[in-house]
Each structure stands twice: as structure tokens, then as C-alpha cells.
Write an enzyme that holds these catalytic residues in place. Structure first.
Site, short mmCIF file in Angstrom:
data_model
loop_
_atom_site.label_atom_id
_atom_site.label_comp_id
_atom_site.label_asym_id
_atom_site.label_seq_id
_atom_site.Cartn_x
_atom_site.Cartn_y
_atom_site.Cartn_z
N ARG A 27 3.98 -9.40 19.52
CA ARG A 27 4.69 -10.11 20.58
C ARG A 27 5.85 -10.94 20.05
NH1 ARG A 27 1.50 -10.55 25.48
NH2 ARG A 27 2.60 -12.44 26.04
N TRP A 74 6.51 -18.50 19.57
CA TRP A 74 7.94 -18.14 19.51
C TRP A 74 8.68 -19.35 20.06
CZ3 TRP A 74 12.17 -17.27 22.75
CH2 TRP A 74 13.20 -16.46 22.23
N GLY A 99 5.14 -20.18 27.75
CA GLY A 99 5.97 -20.53 28.89
C GLY A 99 6.83 -21.74 28.61
N LYS A 482 19.20 -0.60 19.49
CA LYS A 482 18.14 -0.32 18.51
C LYS A 482 18.58 -0.72 17.11
CE LYS A 482 14.76 0.94 20.80
NZ LYS A 482 15.27 -0.09 21.72
N GLU A 485 18.64 -4.50 16.75
CA GLU A 485 17.31 -5.12 16.81
C GLU A 485 16.60 -5.10 15.46
OE1 GLU A 485 15.37 -4.56 21.19
OE2 GLU A 485 15.66 -2.74 20.04
#
Length: 606
Positions: A27, A74, A99, A482, A485
Site C-alpha cells: 500500500r 504514508w 485518512g 509507468k 513511477e
């Protein structure tokens, strides 16, 4: 984005929590931590950076206890650091949070005036102090959570421990996903079903504004102040399903799975006896639509961008498309005879979910293309079409993208038939083109030696341009995305005809230019752009079929030959070499391919 795991009623809970955090690495995160109850006291271990740092800390300073929570963070509020890492705690409360709390500053000032001291830069610490204030006022943990949810503005998924309550975890959600897992004498809580595999295959997904009380006996669910019931469902996810197998990276494993994934997805939509598309029963009547609106984020948006060309050219249906993070803020009017199509791998993308609600409020029928059917978007959409890609762990989407395109292609053929703008012969031709795709993709994957050598050259570049026309233009954007990233190389995708309106100034002998040129009705136009690049000394990487390379390959530094396919399905096939170029370039550079810096797999905040 961020990951939550909570476990109640298991010995060696810290080890199990750490294993859960390993499953959540995909994640995206920049710090991690665990809290348990030790003789009723809250104990924590937190570390900046990769989980290996937390693992060393736990080895040096073990945590005992049978109840605990864990988190991969994160960063949003506050830089990545051990102090800002979750869980956040007071003497009475420890919690983890996904959140953003929008009114945290107001609450922080109120709590500071009441005597609370803060040590972090985060919005999350405010929640811990708010709940502590309610406990100080004599409320029970359940009463404190109920009161706290009424004060919090924004998005959150929470897992909360309370000092002195060793058999209790409370979870809550608003705008960010949270799942409850059931065991024998044990309960589990996670940000998704993958977090709970292989601990439990019986899952309940919390709905908006739900909060849940977990004890060894099970779970009780509330929505605001009302007791509610929530269904338990089986999940097929297991630790084996999300393993890397014999592959070095999840991304390569997922690229290699594409022939099977495309084939599995097609089976849902194909009628082999009639050689035609069959959709699940759905209330949407394409014949009556004046316009289709498509919205999504990132790679899913680019899948929708390809579909815009398909819907307009084949189904003669006008399409508007916008990134979800901009769509609702334009306050765009939607037609009464319109529908909105949203696309999301996770089904939890915050901007896409907000766009869905905006379109629904304007009376649009909502169609969702999803990989996770039990997600928030899946529950709120009117019609859900599955992509059947299975868990996608690599942050850079690969198999989900081609599966999304496969579903969109089937949807386009169904729309064309409903609108009576396609004859049977053409429909069967396009059907056959779809059926042939898994084999064509496998052929590309089995012949990638030349592609690996080209990728090694690309890995040394500072800037790479991707060019395409028609439906190859969104693919040029996807190829650039791509590469950015996972290699951190600057790359841009352009409509090939726009090159001379600015980007041509960048071209010299040091700039690789990837040109997507399937041999279609735009081929001649694309090759004229190729000649413009060639005349300025650009290093051309031409991706085309045998006929295209025979006609234009003499001007290319490298020519990558793909199987001949119908132009309709070319975007699906041509996505694969773009994925491989990015992957092998990243291998050559030695970057973190599955977990690129600063990126998250599921973006659950705006």
C-alpha cells in the site's frame, strides 16, 4: 495508502501484527509501528523507514501481550519520523489511523486549553487526546468513541486500544475502508481483506460511519448511536494468493499473469456459442443515453481515456472524461439522459468515490468497473462489472489496467449493439479479436529479450518521450506514467501530432522517443512524426507490428515487433511492452519496483 492491522485474543500478537504489516507493504509507507497491551499498559515500538527497521527494534525490545494494533504510515500531516509514526498514544488510548482529520487544528487548540500536551505534528494524535478527554470525563471506551466520531471531520479508519481493557479493540470508519475478521476466540481488524489473510476468511466490511466493538466473543456494530447488523462473507484470499511465487518482484509476476487474467475476465462477458458479447443483467439502456461520463484516477483514468475512443468510434456514444480529483470541482452539469462510469482497482479511491457521489446526486446511473467488489465504490454503484484480476500488490498497476481495458472493450461492443450501430459481421470480427488476446499477450511475454536490452538503454536517460495517435495516445501517457513511477526517470506522453507544438524542442541524441504505431488508419500520420524525430537526431524506439516495422522501421534506433492484431484491441496488447520497458529499466537502475518512493497503492485521501 497506509495500512491497519488489529488482533485480539492471540498469543505472540506482536509477531502476528508484524506479519500483517508485511502483507500491507504494497500500500506504500514511510514508517511503521505496533502497540500492544502488556499487563493492561500500552507499550509501543515504532520505526521510520522500511519494516526491516521495526523488525530489528522488536528483536531488541520484544513486545508481549495478546491484543494489539499495527500500522504502516504514508505521511500526510508531519514528516516521516519515529515520533510521527503510528500508533499514537496517551496513557489511556493507543490508536492507528488512515485518512485525514480536517478539523484537527481546531480540536488540538481546544484540547491544549484543557491541559493536553502534544508531541507530534500529526492530525492523528489529536484523536487520541480527544478520546482520552472523554475517558477523563467518566465515559466508557464505547461512549468515548461514539462521542468522538461526532466531533471528527474528514476521512478516517481507526483501530483503538484502551489501557486496562485487554479484551477490547474498537474500529471505526468514515471515508476510508476497514474490515473485521472472525476467528475462534480471536478477532481481527484490517484496512482490507489482504491484511487479514491468512488469519481469517470470514470478513465483514464496515459501512460509512460504522464503528465496531471487538471482544473475544465477536463483534457488535453501530452506526452513529444505533446498533446495526452487518453481514459476514467468505473471502478466497490467502497468503498463497498474494505471494510472489518464483518471481523477483510482484510487478513482474502480475505482468506475467495477464494472459490468464484477460482470459478469465473475458469468460464473464463472452457467449462462445453465438460468438457475441453478453453482459450481466443490468438496468442501463445504452440506446437511451445522450452522453457517458467517465471518471477515475491514475492508470484507471487512462483506461477510461482509451475507452472514450472506443465508445465514440464504435458505439457512437459521446463521452466526457476527467480525472476524478478535478471532475466534481468543475461543478459540471450532467445530462438527465446520461450515465457515469467510474473505474478503480481498489474501489476505495477517495477522489473517485467522491465523483461517484457527485454524479449520483445529479441523477446519473453509476456503472463501476472494479477489482474489489466489496469495496465502498462497489457498494454505492448501481451496476458493478468485475475485472477478476485477483490481488494486485505492485504499486504500479499492470494486470488491473489490461483487465479494465478488457471489460471496457466488452462494454463498448454491448453498447454498439444496443445502439444498433454495428452489424453482425463487424461484431463477430471484434469478438474474435478479443478472444485472440490472451495468446497474443503470451507471445509478447515469451519474446522479450530485445525489449530487455532496449530497457537497459532507457535506464540511462534523463528524459523519455512517448508518442501515439488515436487510442495509442492514452497509452503513450500510460507508458510515461509507468516509467516515472518505478524508475524515477522524467517521462512525458504526448499525442504525436502535438509534438511540433512544443515537445519537439526537447529532442536530441540523448532523448529516447518511444513511438506507438500499430498499423491502423493513423499509421501514416504517426510515421510522419517519426520522421520529424529522426531528422532531429532523436533515438527512436518504434513499437509496431511486422508490417509497420517493414514500412517505417528504417528510421528507428530500435524496433520492437508485436503480433498483428485488430486495431480495436491494440491498446490492450501494446500496454504490455510498455510495462516491460518500465520494469526492466527499473531493474537496471536498482529502484524499489514494488514499493516506489512516495507512492501508495490505494489512495484513500484527497
Amino acid at each position: 495508502m497506509c495500512g491497519i492491522i488489529g488482533i485480539l485474543g492471540r498469543p505472540d500478537v506482536s509477531g502476528l501484527l508484524f506479519d500483517g504489516l508485511k502483507r500491507l507493504e504494497y500500500r506504500g509507507y514511510d514508517s511503521a509501528g505496533i502497540a500492544t497491551l502488556v499487563d493492561g499498559r500500552i507499550e509501543r515500538r515504532r520505526a521510520k523507514g522500511k519494516l526491516a527497521n521495526l523488525e530489528k527494534l522488536l528483536a531488541a525490545h520484544p513486545l508481549t501481550g495478546t491484543t494489539g494494533i499495527g500500522h504502516t504510515r504514508w505521511a500526510t500531516h508531519g514528516r516521516p519520523s519515529e515520533v510521527n509514526a503510528h500508533p499514537h498514544a496517551t496513557g489511556k488510548v493507543a490508536l492507528v489511523h488512515n485518512g485525514i482529520i480536517e478539523n484537527f487544528q481546531e480540536l488540538r487548540e481546544e484540547l491544549a486549553a484543557a491541559g493536553h500536551s502534544f508531541v507530534t505534528e500529526t492530525d492523528t494524535e489529536t484523536i487520541a487526546h480527544l478520546l482520552t478527554q472523554y475517558l477523563d470525563e467518566g465515559k466508557t471506551p464505547e461512549e468515548a468513541v461514539a462521542a468522538g466520531m461526532g466531533r471528527l471531520e474528514g476521512a478516517f479508519a481507526l483501530a483503538i486500544l484502551f489501557a486496562g481493557w485487554p479484551d477490547l479493540i474498537i474500529g471505526a470508519r468514515r471515508g476510508s475502508p476497514l474490515a473485521i475478521g472472525y476467528g475462534t476466540g480471536a478477532m481481527y481488524l484490517g484496512s482490507d481483506a489482504i491484511a487479514l489473510a491468512p488469519l481469517s476468511n470470514r470478513i465483514t466490511y464496515l459501512q460509512e460511519d460504522d464503528w465496531a466493538v471487538l471482544t473475544p466473543e465477536g463483534a457488535r456494530f453501530f452506526n452513529h448511536d444505533r446498533r446495526v447488523s452487518r453481514k459476514v462473507q467468505q473471502t478466497a484470499l490467502s497468503g498463497a494468493v498474494i505471494g510472489k511465487g518464483n518471481y523477483r518482484h510482484f510487478m513482474m509476476k502480475e505482468i506475467a499473469e495477464q494472459p490468464a487474467v484477460i482470459g478469465k475476465t473475458l469468460q464473464v462477458f463472452l457467449d462462445p456459442n453465438k460468438r457475441r458479447i453478453k453482459l450481466p443483467a443490468m438496468p442501463l439502456d445504452f440506446a437511451k443515453l445522450d452522453r457517458l461520463t467517465i471518471t477515475a484516477c491514475g492508470t484507471a483514468y487512462l483506461a477510461g481515456f482509451v475507452a472514450k475512443y472506443w465508445f465514440e468510434q464504435i458505439a457512437r456514444l459521446p463521452v466526457e472524461i476527467d480525472v476524478a480529483s478535478e471532475f466534481r470541482y468543475r461543478n459540471t452539469p450532467l445530462p438527465a439522459n446520461g450515465a457515469t462510469l467510474v473505474i478503480s482497482q481498489s474501489g476505495e479511491t477517495a477522489d473517485t468515490l467522491a465523483a461517484l457521489r457527485y454524479a449520483k446526486a445529479q441523477g446519473n446511473e453509476i456503472v463501476a468497473i472494479l477489482n474489489v467488489l466489496e469495496s465502498s465504490i462497489g457498494r454505492e454503484a448501481d451496476i458493478v462489472l468485475p475485472i477478476l484480476a485477483g490481488p494486485e500488490i505492485g504499486v504500479a498497476s499492470t494486470k488491473a489496467f489490461t483487465a479494465q481495458l478488457t471489460v471496457l472493450a466488452a462494454l463498448v461492443l454491448a453498447a454498439a449493439k444496443a445502439r444498433q450501430v454495428i452489424d453482425l459481421r463487424h461484431e463477430v470480427e471484434l469478438y474474435n479479436a478479443l478472444v485472440s488476446l490472451p495468446g497474443k499477450v503470451a507471445e509478447v511475454l515469451d519474446n522479450d529479450d530485445h525489449l530487455q536490452k532496449v530497457a537497459a538503454e532507457i535506464s540511462k536517460a534523463r528524459t523519455v518521450l512517448f508518442l501515439g495517435r488515436g487510442s495509442a495516445y492514452p497509452l503513450a501517457l500510460e507508458g510515461a506514467l509507468k516509467l516515472k513511477e518505478i524508475t524515477y526517470i522524467h517521462a512525458e506522453g504526448y499525442a504525436a501530432g502535438e509534438m511540433k507544438h512544443g515537445p519537439i524542442a526537447l529532442i536530441d541524441g540523448n532523448v529516447p522517443v518511444v513511438i506507438l504505431a500499430p498499423h491502423d488508419n493513423l499509421f501514416e500520420k504517426t510515421t510522419s512524426n517519426l520522421q520529424e524525430v529522426h531528422a532531429r537526431g532523436g533515438r527512436i524506439i518504434l513499437i509496431s507490428d511486422a508490417e509497420g516495422i517493414a514500412r517505417a522501421g528504417h528510421g528507428a534506433t530500435h524496433a520492437l515487433e508485436l503480433p498483428q492484431v485488430d486495431p480495436f484491441v491494440a491498446p490492450i496488447l501494446y500496454a504490455v511492452p510498455l510495462q516491460l520497458l518500465a520494469y526492466y529499466a527499473a531493474v537496471a537502475k536498482g529502484t524499489d519496483i514494488d514499493q516506489p518512493r512516495n507512492l501508495a497503492k490505494s489512495v484513500t485521501v484527497e
